[in-house]
Design a protein around this motif. Structure first.
Motif, PDB file in Angstrom:
ATOM      1  N   SER A  82       1.000  -1.177   0.086  1.00 25.56           N
ATOM      2  CA  SER A  82       0.186   0.186  -0.054  1.00 25.56           C
ATOM      3  C   SER A  82       0.859   1.176  -0.177  1.00 25.56           C
ATOM      4  O   SER A  82       0.087   2.365   0.078  1.00 25.56           O
ATOM      5  CB  SER A  82      -0.693  -0.129   1.200  1.00 25.56           C
ATOM      6  OG  SER A  82      -0.195   0.021   2.290  1.00 25.56           O
ATOM      7  N   THR A 107      -5.769   6.323  -0.699  1.00 26.84           N
ATOM      8  CA  THR A 107      -5.273   5.395   0.527  1.00 26.84           C
ATOM      9  C   THR A 107      -4.108   6.247   1.042  1.00 26.84           C
ATOM     10  O   THR A 107      -3.283   5.811   1.816  1.00 26.84           O
ATOM     11  CB  THR A 107      -4.960   4.042  -0.039  1.00 26.84           C
ATOM     12  OG1 THR A 107      -3.975   4.326  -1.140  1.00 26.84           O
ATOM     13  CG2 THR A 107      -5.930   3.007  -0.281  1.00 26.84           C
ATOM     14  N   PRO A 111      -0.903   7.017  -0.295  1.00 24.34           N
ATOM     15  CA  PRO A 111       0.403   6.497  -0.625  1.00 24.34           C
ATOM     16  C   PRO A 111       1.383   7.506  -0.507  1.00 24.34           C
ATOM     17  O   PRO A 111       1.308   8.499  -1.124  1.00 24.34           O
ATOM     18  CB  PRO A 111      -0.072   5.871  -2.012  1.00 24.34           C
ATOM     19  CG  PRO A 111      -0.802   6.721  -2.607  1.00 24.34           C
ATOM     20  CD  PRO A 111      -1.813   7.167  -1.588  1.00 24.34           C
TER      21      PRO A 111
END
Ligand SMILES: Nc1ncnc2c1ncn2[C@@H]1O[C@H](COP(=O)(O)OP(=O)(O)O)[C@@H](O)[C@H]1O
Ligand SMILES: [Mg+2]
Length: 255
Positions: A71, A144, A146
């Motif tokens: 991730s 997310t 990153p």
């Protein structure tokens, strides 16, 4: 920091796509890989994403070896790859299934806001223009949070005006929290407008041929003389003759 150390990728059929690549990328840096097709650029990005493993050498993020999907990196491809039956909001939330509905909604809303698509949360992909769909793909990669964004020719399917707008947009997104960006492009102007550093890949097997630090101040003006000089220098470095079949290449050399 992203480390690519002595990385070679040989496929099962024996074909060597990438040979002995070494790249160190600092946190927050924008680095482009340029080169004609078949130089191992996408293969390298897949290794960084953990979608594939090097045959020899090592890819590491903050000294942690990458050998499976993870991730720390979000990836954006040439085509948006949205799920047509899901709304924009649902597409952006797709990788967040472990979170509560409230948290998902909060994250997708702030991310759609960042890419300027807050009003399109309930739209379906077919109702969007190509540029908007690609912004949804960017939002899906960003949601997310990153540390690294990987972009594989993200704007090359778009028309010239949309492409320029999205390049500017990408720089605004970058300025927000400065993710490390590794971008594959064969659009030299795109590489010069975006990058701190440009890595030229050449040959068969593909390998790193040159590395250039782009010292132009930002924001960069495409019409500036120094900008034009960089474009010319990089275009010369690509050696477009490599893209031709061997017979043509030999003919070109004879001329
Ligand atoms: N899974 C695979 N098996 C065999 N050869 C592959 C595979 N994936 C890519 N290649 C070959 O490796 C070379 C480099 O591919 P790629 O990394 O996609 O290049 P680029 O992105 O620079 O155009 C190409 O010649 C391609 O055909
Ligand atoms: Mg490619």
């Amino acid at each position: 920091m992203l480390q690519i150390e002595n990385v070679t990728k040989q496929f099962k059929n024996g074909f060597i796509a990438l040979e002995d690549a070494n790249i160190q990328i600092d946190t927050g840096e924008i680095v482009s890989l340029v080169g004609t097709s078949g130089r191992g650029k996408s293969s390298l990005l897949r290794l960084v994403a953990g979608l594939d493993v090097p045959t020899t050498g090592r890819v590491a993020i903050a000294n942690k070896t990458i050998n499976s999907p993870h991730s720390a990196a979000g990836i954006i491809f040439q085509e948006p790859r949205l799920m047509p039956w899901l709304t924009v909001k649902q597409n952006v939330e797709f990788g967040l299934e472990h979170l509560s509905p409230t948290e998902k909604t909060r994250l997708s809303a702030t991310t759609l806001e960042r890419v300027g698509l807050a009003q399109f949360a309930r739209a379906l992909p077919r109702q969007l223009s190509g540029g908007m769909a690609q912004r949804v793909a960017i939002a899906r990669a960003l949601v997310t949070n990153p540390a690294i964004l990987l972009l594989d020719e993200p704007f090359s399917a778009l028309d010239a005006v949309t492409r320029i707008k999205l390049q500017e947009h990408l720089l605004q997104i970058w300025a927000y929290d400065r993710p490390t960006m590794l971008l594959v492009t064969h659009d030299i102007e795109e590489a010069v407008v975006l990058s701190d550093r440009i890595i030229v890949m050449r040959g068969n097997p593909g390998h790193i041929y040159q590395e250039h630090t782009i010292d132009l101040p930002r924001p960069r003006k495409r019409t500036d003389l120094n900008f034009q000089r960089w474009k010319e220098q990089l275009l010369n470095a690509l050696d477009l003759s490599e893209d031709k079949p061997v017979e043509d290449r030999n003919a070109a050399i004879r001329i």
